[in-house]
Design an enzyme around this catalytic site. Sequence first.
Site, short mmCIF file in Angstrom:
data_model
loop_
_atom_site.label_atom_id
_atom_site.label_comp_id
_atom_site.label_asym_id
_atom_site.label_seq_id
_atom_site.Cartn_x
_atom_site.Cartn_y
_atom_site.Cartn_z
CB CYS A 117 5.99 2.85 -5.59
SG CYS A 117 5.33 3.58 -3.91
CG HIS B 110 3.40 -0.60 -5.03
ND1 HIS B 110 4.46 -1.41 -3.80
CD2 HIS B 110 2.96 -0.08 -4.78
CE1 HIS B 110 3.99 0.32 -3.61
NE2 HIS B 110 3.50 0.93 -3.80
CG ASN C 158 2.59 2.35 -0.61
OD1 ASN C 158 3.12 2.09 -0.65
ND2 ASN C 158 1.13 2.75 -1.25
#
Length: 334
Positions: free
Chosen positions: A118, A261, A291
């Site tokens: 990520c 994030h 996500n």
Amino acid sequence: MSEISLYPVQVAGTGSYVPEKVLTNADLEKLVDTSDEWITTRTGIKERRIAADDQATSDLATAAAKAALEDAGITAADLDLIIVGTVTPDMAFPATACFVQQKLGAKKAVAYDVSAACSGFLYAMNIAAAQIGAGAIKNALIIGAEKLSSLVNWNDRNTCVLFGDGAGAAVLTRGTEDSGKILATRIGTDGRQTGILKVPCSGTAPAPGADDPSCETENGTIFMAGREVFKHAVTAMKKGSLDVIADAGLQPGDIAKVIPHQANLRIIEAIRERLDLPEERMFVNLQKYGNTSAAAVAIALDEAHKTGAIQRGDNIVLVVFGAGLTWAAATIEW
């Protein structure tokens, strides 16, 4: 980064792309033992996008890249560098960035991938900004792109509700003193935490033993120890945020918007509390996309830019964490 730069580095344009197919919480109720209330309460996610079978990660990346180039007002021929952050490459090799270079026609650009889960987009920002700031190159395209649906175990209700597909991109260029600029970037890694978020049996490592909790999921799909990930994510993102704010000579109160994030609303809220910022200073869009790993902060940046959530002259912070455990952050004068 900012202390050794010979030239200011500007974010000249942003772009994003998400697939057409929408997978809602109601859809997931038909696949696993879950509910919209359970998913929303624990994650904040309402829906996510799923790429078509014939869409590769490079297709998603190329669509986002074209939007970023248009926003920046430059062509692919102007690019010196293309970096794609991804953990779902088109294939083991060549790099997904090479396919993006081909599809864009960016003939003179050096192209390669970074694998930082990520954190990939901000790792790419750190690398590209250093090269532009040092005068080695002028224009770089950085992309976070993922087809995470290819790694999801659709029988695991703890993970299948979290992830989606998409891509986000930004053009970085040599700026001027009166243009917005990247003020500071930081990246970090704690390899002791490799076991808490991973895709076992997806590479050359031997299969995990029966005492490894990742054996509870199908090999080749995402395994996550949720509580451990939450704890380390909050710690890393708090430190990363405070470090790049201090590196830029600012205080948390000077930050107009934090773009974190987009993994879990509880994590975002924990970061907000630790930075002592009001809710309106946190940009959140995970309810729409879930996500998307390396793409998440890039898609959020583009959306914040295009919707006017961030304005010229604003000080903003991007902060992420990912498997590895990796983390990264950037302070930008927009």
